[in-house]
Scaffold this active site. Sequence first.
Site, PDB file in Angstrom:
ATOM      1  N   SER A 119       0.847  -1.190   0.000  1.00  0.00           N
ATOM      2  CA  SER A 119       0.000   0.000   0.000  1.00  0.00           C
ATOM      3  C   SER A 119       0.882   1.239   0.000  1.00  0.00           C
ATOM      4  CB  SER A 119      -0.897   0.019   1.242  1.00  0.00           C
ATOM      5  OG  SER A 119      -1.611   1.240   1.339  1.00  0.00           O
TER       6      SER A 119
ATOM      7  N   TYR B  54      -2.698   0.046  10.977  1.00  0.00           N
ATOM      8  CA  TYR B  54      -2.725  -0.598   9.657  1.00  0.00           C
ATOM      9  C   TYR B  54      -1.480  -0.265   8.856  1.00  0.00           C
ATOM     10  CZ  TYR B  54      -3.982  -1.297   4.756  1.00  0.00           C
ATOM     11  OH  TYR B  54      -3.974  -1.668   3.427  1.00  0.00           O
TER      12      TYR B  54
END
Length: 301
Positions: free
Chosen positions: A158, A171
């Site tokens: 990501s 996260y």
Amino acid sequence: MPKNKTVIVTGASSGIVTGASSGIGGAVARRMAQAGANVVVFARRAERLEALCAEIDPAGTRTLAVAGDVNVAIDRERLVRVAVERFGRIDALVNNAGYGQRGPIERIPLEALRANFETNVFSLVALTQLVAPVMRTQARLGKDGTGKDGGRIINIGSVAGRITRPMSAAYDSTKFALEGITDGLRGELKPFGIGVVLVRPGFIRTEFGQVADAVSNRVLSGDGAGPYAPYVGDFQTKRVKLRRMAGVPDDIARLVEKALTARRPRAHYNGPAHAKLFLFLKWLLPVRAMDWALRMKRHVK
């Protein structure tokens, strides 16, 4: 996928896609099937997997749906075993399964933080440990004695693995960890003919955001946020604005396609366009400037 390049491009090739019941995983499976590859799709929702297989392979000869939890060792072992039994080899592993815990670090229960790392890091490593030996045995020895074309491992990271946001560090830190693991694996597995690539999506319109919202609600609503409550509204507002520029799952599936078919794949692929812009700004701007841009602000109703 372009034909006659490398890896998963013929009917004799096969790949595993985790988190394939929707979103990016489903889009990747579709592209692999379109190329003629055998595809093993893995996720917890069996009915979603069966529907996907029926869609991309009506004859049922080139796909296999395996329902299970990537966090469960027995399920991972079964996945690899049945993939090899059915198709004889594993040419590609797309580690896409993910979990999204958000909220202030101070307020997130440690068991929730551990669960985030379990899915996004530890289970990914555990599955890779099972697949790497399979790929190593498939590799052809080159003149220099090293392996060639043993397979490719694609880790879906990501932009958050490079840019940490307040309220999202739980996260984002898992994706930071994945950056290090992927870069280390790339060097370790290269002599055995196994390529390792990191794909960094930006904001993508999938069910992942909704699931992450539900998981994080406990520490982002009511008394859960505690002293951070005045800042939650600003965090949510920013997320809504950022989602307006979100891409679609196939944007990332195309990057996976490139990673699996290029003769010399890049170490990292980023997309869509806004992801490349954010990463460029991260490289360009000093830390203080990024901190200012990402700062928490009290939400005024």
